[in-house]
Design a protein around this motif. Structure first.
Motif, PDB file in Angstrom:
ATOM      1  N   ASN A 141      -9.133   2.793 101.338  1.00  0.00           N
ATOM      2  CA  ASN A 141      -7.808   2.199 101.175  1.00  0.00           C
ATOM      3  C   ASN A 141      -7.263   2.394  99.764  1.00  0.00           C
ATOM      4  N   LEU A 142      -8.161   2.492  98.797  1.00  0.00           N
ATOM      5  CA  LEU A 142      -7.746   2.621  97.403  1.00  0.00           C
ATOM      6  C   LEU A 142      -7.783   4.052  96.883  1.00  0.00           C
ATOM      7  N   SER A 143      -8.680   4.879  97.424  1.00  0.00           N
ATOM      8  CA  SER A 143      -8.910   6.196  96.795  1.00  0.00           C
ATOM      9  C   SER A 143      -8.878   7.350  97.792  1.00  0.00           C
ATOM     10  N   SER A 144      -8.142   7.203  98.869  1.00  0.00           N
ATOM     11  CA  SER A 144      -8.194   8.189  99.966  1.00  0.00           C
ATOM     12  C   SER A 144      -7.781   9.593  99.550  1.00  0.00           C
ATOM     13  N   TYR A 145      -6.946   9.716  98.512  1.00  0.00           N
ATOM     14  CA  TYR A 145      -6.431  11.036  98.138  1.00  0.00           C
ATOM     15  C   TYR A 145      -7.270  11.696  97.039  1.00  0.00           C
ATOM     16  N   ILE A 146      -8.377  11.083  96.690  1.00  0.00           N
ATOM     17  CA  ILE A 146      -9.298  11.653  95.701  1.00  0.00           C
ATOM     18  C   ILE A 146     -10.404  12.376  96.456  1.00  0.00           C
ATOM     19  N   ILE A 147     -10.472  13.689  96.281  1.00  0.00           N
ATOM     20  CA  ILE A 147     -11.418  14.529  97.025  1.00  0.00           C
ATOM     21  C   ILE A 147     -12.166  15.441  96.052  1.00  0.00           C
ATOM     22  N   GLY A 148     -13.485  15.315  96.004  1.00  0.00           N
ATOM     23  CA  GLY A 148     -14.301  16.254  95.233  1.00  0.00           C
ATOM     24  C   GLY A 148     -14.191  16.117  93.727  1.00  0.00           C
ATOM     25  N   GLN A 149     -13.793  14.937  93.253  1.00  0.00           N
ATOM     26  CA  GLN A 149     -13.605  14.733  91.822  1.00  0.00           C
ATOM     27  C   GLN A 149     -14.745  13.908  91.230  1.00  0.00           C
ATOM     28  N   SER A 150     -14.900  14.008  89.913  1.00  0.00           N
ATOM     29  CA  SER A 150     -15.846  13.164  89.197  1.00  0.00           C
ATOM     30  C   SER A 150     -15.080  12.334  88.171  1.00  0.00           C
ATOM     31  N   ILE A 151     -15.136  11.028  88.322  1.00  0.00           N
ATOM     32  CA  ILE A 151     -14.474  10.131  87.378  1.00  0.00           C
ATOM     33  C   ILE A 151     -15.399   9.906  86.188  1.00  0.00           C
ATOM     34  N   VAL A 152     -14.918  10.237  85.004  1.00  0.00           N
ATOM     35  CA  VAL A 152     -15.701  10.059  83.785  1.00  0.00           C
ATOM     36  C   VAL A 152     -15.531   8.630  83.271  1.00  0.00           C
ATOM     37  N   ALA A 153     -16.656   7.954  83.019  1.00  0.00           N
ATOM     38  CA  ALA A 153     -16.635   6.595  82.483  1.00  0.00           C
ATOM     39  C   ALA A 153     -17.565   6.556  81.278  1.00  0.00           C
ATOM     40  N   ASP A 154     -16.997   6.743  80.083  1.00  0.00           N
ATOM     41  CA  ASP A 154     -17.848   6.944  78.905  1.00  0.00           C
ATOM     42  C   ASP A 154     -17.323   6.291  77.632  1.00  0.00           C
ATOM     43  N   GLY A 155     -16.353   5.394  77.756  1.00  0.00           N
ATOM     44  CA  GLY A 155     -15.825   4.746  76.560  1.00  0.00           C
ATOM     45  C   GLY A 155     -15.116   5.684  75.607  1.00  0.00           C
ATOM     46  N   GLY A 156     -14.741   6.878  76.097  1.00  0.00           N
ATOM     47  CA  GLY A 156     -14.031   7.855  75.276  1.00  0.00           C
ATOM     48  C   GLY A 156     -14.905   8.905  74.620  1.00  0.00           C
ATOM     49  N   SER A 157     -16.214   8.887  74.908  1.00  0.00           N
ATOM     50  CA  SER A 157     -17.141   9.785  74.209  1.00  0.00           C
ATOM     51  C   SER A 157     -16.785  11.260  74.365  1.00  0.00           C
ATOM     52  N   THR A 158     -16.441  11.683  75.569  1.00  0.00           N
ATOM     53  CA  THR A 158     -16.202  13.109  75.787  1.00  0.00           C
ATOM     54  C   THR A 158     -14.892  13.586  75.168  1.00  0.00           C
ATOM     55  N   LEU A 159     -14.067  12.647  74.690  1.00  0.00           N
ATOM     56  CA  LEU A 159     -12.843  13.048  74.001  1.00  0.00           C
ATOM     57  C   LEU A 159     -13.125  13.450  72.564  1.00  0.00           C
ATOM     58  N   VAL A 160     -14.268  13.023  72.043  1.00  0.00           N
ATOM     59  CA  VAL A 160     -14.622  13.354  70.662  1.00  0.00           C
ATOM     60  C   VAL A 160     -16.002  14.003  70.548  1.00  0.00           C
ATOM     61  N   MET A 161     -16.969  13.490  71.309  1.00  0.00           N
ATOM     62  CA  MET A 161     -18.335  14.010  71.371  1.00  0.00           C
ATOM     63  C   MET A 161     -18.984  14.185  70.015  1.00  0.00           C
ATOM     64  N   GLY A 162     -18.730  13.228  69.112  1.00  0.00           N
ATOM     65  CA  GLY A 162     -19.390  13.254  67.809  1.00  0.00           C
ATOM     66  C   GLY A 162     -20.880  13.000  67.904  1.00  0.00           C
ATOM     67  N   MET A 163     -21.335  12.431  69.015  1.00  0.00           N
ATOM     68  CA  MET A 163     -22.762  12.173  69.152  1.00  0.00           C
ATOM     69  C   MET A 163     -23.563  13.468  69.132  1.00  0.00           C
ATOM     70  N   GLN A 164     -22.897  14.581  69.446  1.00  0.00           N
ATOM     71  CA  GLN A 164     -23.581  15.873  69.411  1.00  0.00           C
ATOM     72  C   GLN A 164     -23.934  16.302  67.989  1.00  0.00           C
ATOM     73  N   ALA A 165     -23.299  15.672  67.009  1.00  0.00           N
ATOM     74  CA  ALA A 165     -23.579  16.027  65.609  1.00  0.00           C
ATOM     75  C   ALA A 165     -24.816  15.318  65.076  1.00  0.00           C
ATOM     76  N   HIS A 166     -25.374  14.399  65.869  1.00  0.00           N
ATOM     77  CA  HIS A 166     -26.549  13.645  65.433  1.00  0.00           C
ATOM     78  C   HIS A 166     -27.794  14.119  66.172  1.00  0.00           C
ATOM     79  N   ASP A 167     -28.939  13.959  65.535  1.00  0.00           N
ATOM     80  CA  ASP A 167     -30.220  14.362  66.125  1.00  0.00           C
ATOM     81  C   ASP A 167     -30.717  13.244  67.031  1.00  0.00           C
ATOM     82  N   MET A 168     -30.513  13.392  68.337  1.00  0.00           N
ATOM     83  CA  MET A 168     -30.853  12.360  69.288  1.00  0.00           C
ATOM     84  C   MET A 168     -32.333  12.001  69.243  1.00  0.00           C
ATOM     85  N   MET A 169     -33.200  12.994  69.188  1.00  0.00           N
ATOM     86  CA  MET A 169     -34.642  12.724  69.206  1.00  0.00           C
ATOM     87  C   MET A 169     -35.091  12.016  67.938  1.00  0.00           C
TER      88      MET A 169
END
Length: 280
Positions: free
Chosen positions: A246-274
């Motif tokens: 009823n709410l999302s019938s026209y959404i087909i084959g998509q992935s909704i990103v829920a990341d607090g904005g991380s992928t808009l900047v992705m500064g975490m890639q500049a840090h050594d995760m390990m």
């Protein structure tokens, strides 16, 4: 009437984290739910959380199996149909990654780890979806896959195999969506960013290591612009949205990103995760 009354949902990997929150929410909103995972003790904790919300015992089925095996998948599907008589929603949430026994990363990591990650994160999703298809055709049902922002397009050299499996899952979501929509089955996915779930310990990290990394990212706007990690319920709410035609019938084959904005900047890639994970 609750919006999922009369519906039956299978939520894989529901012994903790996102899967547990999703199963609880489906049950609260009227669905009968099959919860599943390899850890029977944690699965019982999920069931108890559902029952504490006032859900009748006969609305919950706990199936402790290894979804990396065909036998486990057959037991999951068959027991669900036997108890509830139908299947309306399949949430492919179970996932894994593995730390190399010698601490190697990227291409240096043991190729056997690649095989195990792809078996759980990708192959089992494909085979379970194939097994669920005949039942979802009858109900014009929904499939929601749980992917990750680790799928890219930014490189993830420290967790290469996991990232590859999630990139493959995104393509599977797109292909399956077009393949199944003529049959009335809708396929979508959600791609979480940094979410506190207990996933780190399940993958072999020391207790508290993942939380330490999340805290580091929260304190840096170039990592998580909104300043906080996600919680399992944040992702569960999106999964329920995608399961609600009823709410999302026209959404087909998509992935909704829920990341607090991380992928808009992705500064975490500049840090050594390990280095963050293993720091004192």
């Amino acid at each position: 009437m609750a919006r999922f009354t009369g519906k039956v949902a299978i939520v894989t990997g529901s012994s903790n984290g996102i899967g547990r929150a999703t199963a609880v929410q489906f049950a609260k909103e009227g669905a009968k739910v099959t919860i599943t995972g390899r850890n029977a003790e944690r699965l019982e904790e999920t069931k108890n959380e559902i029952l504490k919300a006032g859900i009748p015992n006969d609305h919950v089925l706990a199936v402790a199996v290894d979804l990396a095996t065909e036998q486990g998948q057959d037991e999951l599907i068959n027991s669900t149909i036997q108890k509830f008589g139908r299947l309306d929603i399949l949430v492919n949430n179970a996932e894994a990654t593995f730390m190399d026994s010698q601490g190697r990363l990227g291409l240096d990591q043991d190729i056997l780890d690649y095989d195990k990650v792809m078996q759980i994160n990708m192959r089992s999703v494909v085979t379970l979806t194939k097994k669920a298809k005949e039942h979802l055709m009858k109900t014009k049902g929904e499939i929601i896959n749980v992917s990750s922002v680790g799928a890219g397009p930014q490189a993830q050299p420290d967790i290469m195999y996991y990232a590859m499996s999630k990139a493959a899952l995104n393509q599977f979501t797109r292909c399956a969506a077009i393949n199944l929509i003529p049959l009335g089955i809708r396929v979508n996915s959600v791609s979480p960013g940094c979410v506190t779930t207990g996933f780190g310990e399940a993958c072999g990290l020391p207790a508290g290591a993942y939380e330490k990394m999340a805290s580091f990212f929260e304190s840096r706007k170039e990592c998580i612009p909104c300043g906080k990690s996600g919680q399992p319920i944040d992702i569960a709410n999106i999964i329920l949205f995608l399961a609600d035609r009823n709410l999302s019938s026209y959404i087909i084959g998509q992935s909704i990103v829920a990341d607090g904005g991380s992928t808009l900047v992705m500064g975490m890639q500049a840090h050594d995760m390990m280095a963050i994970l293993t720091s004192p």
